[in-house]
Enzyme design. Structure first.
Site, PDB file in Angstrom:
ATOM      1  N   HIS A  52       0.822  -1.224   0.000  1.00 37.53           N
ATOM      2  CA  HIS A  52       0.000   0.000   0.000  1.00 37.53           C
ATOM      3  C   HIS A  52       0.849   1.264   0.000  1.00 37.53           C
ATOM      4  CE1 HIS A  52      -4.059  -1.788   0.437  1.00 37.53           C
ATOM      5  NE2 HIS A  52      -3.369  -2.800   0.927  1.00 37.53           N
ATOM      6  N   ASP A  54       2.127   2.518  -3.049  1.00 36.56           N
ATOM      7  CA  ASP A  54       2.151   3.210  -4.353  1.00 36.56           C
ATOM      8  C   ASP A  54       1.326   4.487  -4.327  1.00 36.56           C
ATOM      9  OD1 ASP A  54      -0.189   1.651  -4.335  1.00 36.56           O
ATOM     10  OD2 ASP A  54       0.088   0.854  -6.376  1.00 36.56           O
ATOM     11  N   SER A  85     -14.327 -12.912 -24.536  1.00 36.83           N
ATOM     12  CA  SER A  85     -13.335 -13.537 -23.655  1.00 36.83           C
ATOM     13  C   SER A  85     -13.601 -15.031 -23.630  1.00 36.83           C
ATOM     14  CB  SER A  85     -13.459 -12.949 -22.247  1.00 36.83           C
ATOM     15  OG  SER A  85     -12.805 -13.787 -21.335  1.00 36.83           O
ATOM     16  N   GLY A 138      -5.402 -11.582  -6.161  1.00 36.90           N
ATOM     17  CA  GLY A 138      -4.422 -10.571  -5.761  1.00 36.90           C
ATOM     18  C   GLY A 138      -3.199 -10.552  -6.652  1.00 36.90           C
ATOM     19  N   LEU A 139      -3.288 -11.140  -7.849  1.00 33.34           N
ATOM     20  CA  LEU A 139      -2.145 -11.136  -8.772  1.00 33.34           C
ATOM     21  C   LEU A 139      -2.376 -10.169  -9.933  1.00 33.34           C
ATOM     22  CD1 LEU A 139      -1.505 -14.954  -8.703  1.00 33.34           C
ATOM     23  CD2 LEU A 139      -0.088 -13.176  -7.678  1.00 33.34           C
ATOM     24  N   SER A 141      -4.976  -9.616 -12.186  1.00 36.75           N
ATOM     25  CA  SER A 141      -5.459  -9.981 -13.513  1.00 36.75           C
ATOM     26  C   SER A 141      -6.053  -8.749 -14.192  1.00 36.75           C
ATOM     27  CB  SER A 141      -6.477 -11.120 -13.432  1.00 36.75           C
ATOM     28  OG  SER A 141      -7.488 -10.812 -12.504  1.00 36.75           O
ATOM     29  N   ASP A 186       0.646  -1.843 -10.254  1.00 39.89           N
ATOM     30  CA  ASP A 186       0.245  -3.047 -10.989  1.00 39.89           C
ATOM     31  C   ASP A 186       0.511  -2.887 -12.478  1.00 39.89           C
ATOM     32  OD1 ASP A 186      -0.661  -3.625  -8.485  1.00 39.89           O
ATOM     33  OD2 ASP A 186      -2.782  -3.437  -8.966  1.00 39.89           O
TER      34      ASP A 186
END
Ligand code: GLA
Length: 403
Positions: A52, A54, A85, A138-139, A141, A186
């Site tokens: 947290h 950034d 998609s 949490g990666l 996407s 991110d």
């Protein structure tokens, strides 16, 4: 459940995985669209230190991971946009000049946000998405969808935008179009990732240095609690707001700060009784997390994984006690990892409130980690975690060509 556990098979399995995904994407393209598409890829990311920080203009230490979002793309002449998609609804057909946020459109809002920002110069486009990142874990996407879209559009406007401009484009789309007040980490990691390196990013100057990560000595294991975040965007936006309020409170006490990054330890100590305790805890996390991130980078440069891991352990405690973004499952998983021989350190990663922990594990003890940690976690929570072993990887690119 353990994913990609067999170390020797990991690379081959991933390659097969990607080839199968690309084959499915090409088959779906032939069903939905016509002509020959081009293929772009943007990875997800995992943040090792700098939780947290950034949006507080501090320092972060992410890596791009070797999974993400592929997009097949082909420009059109009629200013229409068609989105499909492989694994998400809905499919949409829209007008490039009237793209609006629509809650029911879910993932497609990220794509629309990027296209809307580029609409004046971009042609219409057919886009087909497919990815191999766990969603909502949490990666990031979502950042990989944004950056893959931006990479495709940039290709069709003759690469007019630099990689840094693509990052701003994507960040702006997420903040202003989708409405999540996230920082720049991110998108930056997804665009600028480098194989076998972490990205040490100064979020104020928006410049970075690459820090070598010795994957032969240590593995980055992302441990998914399998408990998804609830109300995450709301709680995330609350933290952003609280940090703004903390800056204002310190300014009222005579500290000159435009972001929490500007506070020193002395500012904290001098104002401990004057600042609202909740805002004080948020500030304390940011100031100490900046110190931990710097110390972690120094430790990695010395090859000192023990010290690096200690910084991760302390980061988890600070996220739990001062920033209050942990959950019972994240605590159980971080504790299980940190109690296991061979773990240098583990902490929650991403926004928190659910999702994943990241652990840095001695390569020689990886087998032990992969059997003991799930058992400990299951005993405490009744849940089976998913483990993903990642290597720091390259950022966004055109497949079979440069970004
Ligand atoms: C989310 C946000 C990032 C960052 C992290 C916390 O992933 O999208 O910008 O703030 O949380 O480090």
């Amino acid at each position: 459940m353990i994913v990609e556990y067999n170390r020797n098979a990991t690379v081959a399995a991933l390659e097969l995985d990607q080839n199968e995904l690309l084959a499915s994407l090409h088959a779906a393209w032939r069903r939905e669209f016509s002509g020959e598409p081009e293929v772009f890829f943007a990875p997800g990311r995992v943040n090792l230190l700098g939780a947290h920080l950034d949006y507080n203009e501090g320092f972060v230490l992410p890596a791009a991971v070797d999974r993400g979002t592929f997009v097949l793309a082909r420009p059109r002449e009629d200013r229409r946009v068609r989105l499909h998609s492989l694994d998400r609804e809905p499919s949409l057909e829209l007008d490039l000049d009237s793209l609006l946020y629509t809650q029911a459109h879910g993932w497609a809002n990220y794509v629309k946000g990027v296209l809307a920002a580029a609409a004046a110069e971009s042609p219409g486009v057919d886009l087909l998405f497919g990815g191999n990142l766990p969603i909502g874990a949490g990666l990031s996407s979502s950042a990989s969808i944004l950056v893959a879209t931006a990479a495709a559009v940039n290709h069709y406007i003759h690469k007019k935008r630099s990689t840094a401009e693509l990052v701003h484009w994507c960040h702006g789309a997420e903040v202003h179009f989708v409405g999540v007040r996230c920082g720049i980490m991110d998108h930056y990691a997804s665009a600028f990732g480098r194989s076998d390196h972490l990205i040490y990013l100064d979020c104020r100057s928006q410049t970075h240095r690459e820090v070598p990560f010795r994957s032969d000595a240590a593995a980055i294991v992302v441990c998914d609690t399998t408990k998804r975040r609830e109300l995450s965007d709301g709680k995330f936006n609350d933290r952003v707001r609280e940090c703004g309020e903390a800056v204002a409170a310190f300014n009222r006490e005579g500290v000159r700060a435009t972001a929490l990054r500007d506070l020193s330890r002395a500012d904290l100590e001098a104002n401990i009784t004057k600042i609202d305790p909740l805002l004080y805890r948020r500030a304390l996390h940011v100031v100490t997390e900046i110190e931990r991130t710097r110390a972690g980078v120094d430790a990695l440069r010395r090859g000192d994984f023990i010290q690096f891991g200690e910084n991760l352990r302390q980061s988890h405690r600070s996220c739990r006690d001062y920033y209050e973004v942990s959950s019972p499952e994240l605590d159980a998983l971080a504790d299980a990892a940190n109690a296991t021989k061979g773990t240098f350190g583990a902490r929650l990663t991403g926004a928190g409130f659910g999702g994943c922990c990241v652990a840095v594990v001695d390569r020689a003890e990886l087998d032990r980690f992969c059997s003991e940690v799930p058992a400990l976690y299951k005993k405490k929570t009744g849940l089976s975690p998913r483990l993903h072993i990642f290597k720091p990887s390259f950022g966004a690119r055109r497949v079979a060509g440069d970004l």
